[in-house]
Enzyme design. Structure first.
Site, PDB file in Angstrom:
ATOM      1  N   MET A   1      -8.560   8.718   9.127  1.00  0.00           N
ATOM      2  CA  MET A   1      -8.993   9.202   7.809  1.00  0.00           C
ATOM      3  C   MET A   1     -10.054  10.291   7.925  1.00  0.00           C
ATOM      4  SD  MET A   1      -9.103   5.507   5.848  1.00  0.00           S
ATOM      5  CE  MET A   1      -9.891   4.633   7.228  1.00  0.00           C
TER       6      MET A   1
ATOM      7  N   ASP B   1       0.819  -1.205   0.000  1.00  0.00           N
ATOM      8  CA  ASP B   1       0.000   0.000   0.000  1.00  0.00           C
ATOM      9  C   ASP B   1       0.857   1.262   0.000  1.00  0.00           C
ATOM     10  OD1 ASP B   1      -2.402  -1.293  -0.079  1.00  0.00           O
ATOM     11  OD2 ASP B   1      -2.878  -1.048   2.037  1.00  0.00           O
TER      12      ASP B   1
ATOM     13  N   LYS C   1      -3.600   3.488  -2.757  1.00  0.00           N
ATOM     14  CA  LYS C   1      -4.692   4.400  -3.075  1.00  0.00           C
ATOM     15  C   LYS C   1      -4.533   5.658  -2.235  1.00  0.00           C
ATOM     16  CE  LYS C   1      -7.975   1.340  -2.096  1.00  0.00           C
ATOM     17  NZ  LYS C   1      -7.321   0.029  -1.983  1.00  0.00           N
TER      18      LYS C   1
END
Length: 258
Positions: free
Chosen positions: A171, A35, A57
């Site tokens: 997040m 990642d 991502k």
């Protein structure tokens, strides 16, 4: 002949926080699927000759979709390879590890886990701010401040607005204003201290201390970007470098005795 997929937590970034199991599995792998949030220092531990497949991502930028990631893992395992699926933090905490495992198991691929130090644990140890502390927080709640496909947040604000627990928001940069309003609407005081920690445990770590009713403006003025973790609650008053720490502790004592 099928290989095997190892879902590995790379921790928050500091290579010294990588577990011995994770390091061994990385070194024994034939291919590493990793990642974006896996730190360069940890990627440097991957031995030469091991194939690397980036699948990272970013917010509003998914060059490799989750469906494609799932297929890559299956394809590599069916070639008979030992696949190290390397994720930041822990694969079982907002890491979609269980989703990938379910997809693999349905297709007959063997899966094992290697847990990692979570971003919350890393931020806590780096700053000295505990997630629980007698008299300040009897528990801790983890929540994600972002939903798939940028859908509207649908959180249980009443449950989250508990002054006796610590709330950790992953997040949450883009929606932190909405989160603060939701918590205050359900009674969490605007004076509740908040710490924002960006890229915890890495050389690029940033810290900011605010309070709930000023948080959105402070985040905007500071230009905070993902990945940033928010620790919300009275435990933030234990931060050694907190501005007006003595005054904040007095406030917390009043609230605790309230």
């Amino acid at each position: 002949m099928s290989g095997k997929v190892f879902l590995i937590g790379a921790g928050p970034g500091d290579p010294e926080l990588l577990t011995l199991r994770a390091l061994r599995l990385i070194r024994e792998a034939d291919v590493v699927v990793y990642d974006r949030l896996v730190s360069p220092e940890i990627m440097a531990l991957v031995p030469d000759g091991i194939a690397l497949i980036p699948v990272g991502k970013a917010p509003k930028c998914h060059p490799v979709t989750q469906d494609r990631i799932n297929d890559i893992l299956v394809e590599q395992a069916r070639l008979g390879r030992r696949v190290a699926r390397l994720k930041g933090g822990d694969p079982m905490i907002f890491g979609r590890g269980s989703e990938e495992a379910a997809y693999l198991i349905e297709r007959g691929i063997e899966v094992e886990y290697a847990p990692g130090i979570t971003a919350a644990q890393g931020a806590s140890s780096a700053t000295g701010v505990p997630l629980t502390h007698r008299g300040l927080a009897t528990g801790v709640q983890y929540v994600t401040g972002h939903r798939q496909a940028d859908k509207a947040l649908d959180l249980d604000w009443k449950r989250l607005a508990d002054p006796n627990t610590t709330l950790v928001v992953y997040m949450g940069v883009a929606n932190i204003g909405q989160i603060a309003v939701g918590l205050m609407t359900e009674g969490l005081p605007g004076s509740t201290p908040v710490m924002a920690v960006g890229r915890a445990t890495t050389p690029d770590e940033t810290r900011m201390v605010s309070r709930l009713d000023k948080l959105a403006g402070d985040v905007r003025n500071a230009g905070l970007k993902a990945p940033t973790l928010f620790i919300i609650g009275r435990v933030v008053t234990l931060y050694a470098q907190m501005p007006d720490a003595d005054l904040a502790r007095e406030l917390v004592q009043v609230q605790a005795n309230g």
